[in-house]
Design an enzyme around this catalytic site. Sequence first.
Site, mmCIF file in Angstrom:
data_model
loop_
_atom_site.group_PDB
_atom_site.id
_atom_site.type_symbol
_atom_site.label_atom_id
_atom_site.label_comp_id
_atom_site.label_asym_id
_atom_site.label_seq_id
_atom_site.Cartn_x
_atom_site.Cartn_y
_atom_site.Cartn_z
ATOM 1 N N LYS A 22 1.008 -0.863 -0.345
ATOM 2 C CA LYS A 22 0.080 -0.062 0.368
ATOM 3 C C LYS A 22 1.198 1.391 0.083
ATOM 4 O O LYS A 22 0.840 1.996 -0.786
ATOM 5 C CB LYS A 22 -1.078 0.053 1.138
ATOM 6 C CG LYS A 22 -1.629 1.589 1.793
ATOM 7 C CD LYS A 22 -2.323 1.438 2.815
ATOM 8 C CE LYS A 22 -2.247 1.346 3.997
ATOM 9 N NZ LYS A 22 -1.429 2.865 4.509
ATOM 10 N N ASN A 23 1.440 1.207 0.844
ATOM 11 C CA ASN A 23 2.160 2.385 1.047
ATOM 12 C C ASN A 23 4.078 3.155 -0.273
ATOM 13 O O ASN A 23 4.134 3.957 0.050
ATOM 14 C CB ASN A 23 3.034 2.087 2.453
ATOM 15 C CG ASN A 23 2.069 3.132 3.308
ATOM 16 O OD1 ASN A 23 1.131 3.027 3.535
ATOM 17 N ND2 ASN A 23 2.342 2.379 4.350
ATOM 18 N N CYS A 117 -4.833 7.740 9.305
ATOM 19 C CA CYS A 117 -6.065 7.246 11.486
ATOM 20 C C CYS A 117 -5.040 8.350 11.689
ATOM 21 O O CYS A 117 -4.055 8.665 11.251
ATOM 22 C CB CYS A 117 -4.492 5.957 10.950
ATOM 23 S SG CYS A 117 -5.017 4.797 9.811
ATOM 24 N N ARG A 122 -0.753 14.277 13.733
ATOM 25 C CA ARG A 122 0.874 14.065 12.557
ATOM 26 C C ARG A 122 1.385 15.115 11.377
ATOM 27 O O ARG A 122 0.247 15.080 10.666
ATOM 28 C CB ARG A 122 0.004 12.920 11.529
ATOM 29 C CG ARG A 122 -0.388 11.697 12.107
ATOM 30 C CD ARG A 122 -0.991 10.966 11.368
ATOM 31 N NE ARG A 122 0.281 9.913 10.768
ATOM 32 C CZ ARG A 122 -0.179 9.158 9.662
ATOM 33 N NH1 ARG A 122 -2.102 8.702 10.186
ATOM 34 N NH2 ARG A 122 0.383 8.260 9.474
ATOM 35 N N ASP A 306 3.851 0.343 11.971
ATOM 36 C CA ASP A 306 2.292 -0.577 11.668
ATOM 37 C C ASP A 306 2.281 -1.750 12.388
ATOM 38 O O ASP A 306 0.856 -2.179 11.846
ATOM 39 C CB ASP A 306 2.909 -0.355 9.993
ATOM 40 C CG ASP A 306 3.141 1.191 9.931
ATOM 41 O OD1 ASP A 306 2.245 2.077 10.594
ATOM 42 O OD2 ASP A 306 2.543 1.441 8.523
ATOM 43 N N ARG A 398 -9.081 -0.730 3.536
ATOM 44 C CA ARG A 398 -8.137 0.781 3.097
ATOM 45 C C ARG A 398 -7.173 0.023 3.130
ATOM 46 O O ARG A 398 -6.382 0.642 1.995
ATOM 47 C CB ARG A 398 -8.289 1.715 4.813
ATOM 48 C CG ARG A 398 -8.994 3.083 4.156
ATOM 49 C CD ARG A 398 -8.687 3.845 4.988
ATOM 50 N NE ARG A 398 -7.785 4.326 5.052
ATOM 51 C CZ ARG A 398 -6.229 4.858 5.789
ATOM 52 N NH1 ARG A 398 -7.013 5.397 6.982
ATOM 53 N NH2 ARG A 398 -5.033 5.180 5.505
#
Length: 423
Positions: A22-23, A117, A122, A306, A398
Site C-alpha cells: 500500500k505505502n 489514521c 501528525r 504499523d 483501506r
Amino acid sequence: MDRLIIRGQKRLKGEVTVSGAKNAAVGVLPAALLLSDCCTIENVPDILDISILKRIMESLGAKFENIDANTIKIDTRNANSYMATTEDMHKLRGSYYLMGALLGRFKKAVATFPGGCNFGVRPIDQHIKGFESLGAKVEIEHGHIKLTAHKLVGASIYLDVVSVGATINIMLAAVRAEGLTTIENAAKEPHIVDIANFLNACGADIKGAGTDIIRIRGVRELKGNVVHSIIPDQIEAGTFMIAAAATRGDVLVKNVIPKHMESLTAKLIEMNVKVEEFDDSIHINAKDKLSKVNIKTLPYPGFPTDLQPPAAVLLLRAEGISTITEGIFDNRFQYIEELRRMGAKIRVEGRMAVIEGGSKLSGAPIKAVDLRAGAACVIAGLIAEGETEIYNVDYIDRGYEKMVEKFRLLGAEIRRIIDSKED
Ligand code: EPU
C-alpha cells in the site's frame, strides 16, 4: 455498516500470498503525474486507499485502465489540473504525495490537508520545509496548502525527524528541480526505494534511496512506457506472520522479501517461533510455547510501528510480561481499550504498553479504531474463545486486499456481513 464475525481458536494452516505494498503504491501513482505520459504498474493492491487515490487523480485529468485486478495503465498526458481539493483528499494519508508530484509537474499545487489514521498529532512541517527549500512559496488558505514556485532549484535539506512522507514528497518535487537536492536524515523504508526505482526507470537520477542520504539530480523530463511492479507489502506479510504465530499455526507466507521482515523475524525467533526464510517466502511454525519479549518501534530497519498493534495481540499469547514501546507516534494505543473488552490484560504507561501474557481472550463486539488496529482486532478474534464481532471494517479495507478470503483459505472461521448479507 459492514462487520466481521470470527469464531476463534482455529490454528491457521496453509499458504497465503501477500499483495503489493500500500505505502509504495500510494507514492508510485502520484509519481506517474511527473511523466506526462503512460506507464503500467503491476502488483497494485486492490484496496480502498488506492480506489480513492485513483478517483482524486482522475479529477486532475489522469486516466486509468485496469489491465487486470492488480495491473493498471496510467495515462497522465492530459492531467492539467493542479487543484487536489476534492473531499477524497481527507480520506487517506497518501494523498499528501500529490503535493510533491503536482509541484514537480506544474510548479504549483493546491492540496487539501491529508487524512489517515488518528495517532495523535501528525504534522507535515518537514514536507513544507522541504518544498520551501526547493523554492516554493507555501500558503495555507481555507484548509488548503497552496504551493507556488517560479522554478524549483535543488537544495540541501536536513529532516528534523525521520519521516517517510516528507522523504518521498521532497523526492517527488526534487526530481523535476534544477540541480542537485540532498535529503539528509532521510527515511529508509523499502517503499522509498520502490518509488525511487520507478522514477529512475522513467529517467530520474536518484541515488541513495534506502540510506539516510538521498541525492536527486533534477531532470527536465521523465519518459513513459515504463512497466513497474510494486514490491510486496511488508506490513501485510508481517500481519500474516504474526497471525500464524498467535494461532500456533503453520503457514507459508508467499510473495515476501525476507530482508524487509528482519526486525519481525528476529522477534519471532526470540519468542520461540520457528521461522524459515526462502527466496520470496517465509514459513512460520509456532508449535512451541511462546516466550515474552520487549519491542520498540523505530523507523526502518527497526520494528515497524504499523505492526505494533498486531504484535501486542501476539504478546498476549506469550508467557510472562512483555512490553511494547511506541517510538514513532504519540498516541497509537487507542485499540487497547477494544482488546480489554475481550479480557486482555494490558496497561499503557505513556508510550509503553505492558502486556500480561497467558490470560484467555473471549469473543466480544469490538471496533477497528484504525487500519492496523483493525488487523489486531482480527488476530484477537482468531485466538479468542467464542465469537468476535468487529465493526468499522472500512478501516481494514483501506489497506488489506481480500483479508477475509485470505484468512479463510488458512482455515479461519471468518465472515463479513454486508448490510445483513454475508459474503
Ligand atoms: N513527523 C513530523 N513532521 C512531519 C512529518 C512527520 O513531525 O512533517 C513525525 C510524525 O508525527 C511521526 C514521525 O515523524 O511522529 C514519523 O512520521 P512519518 O512522516 O514517517 O509517517 P507518515 O508519512 O505520516 C507513513 C505511513 C504510515 C506509517 C508511517 C511510519 C503512508 C501513507 N503512511 O506515515 O502507515 O505508520 O509512515 O512508518 O505511507 C499504515 O499504513 O497503517 C500507516 C499508518
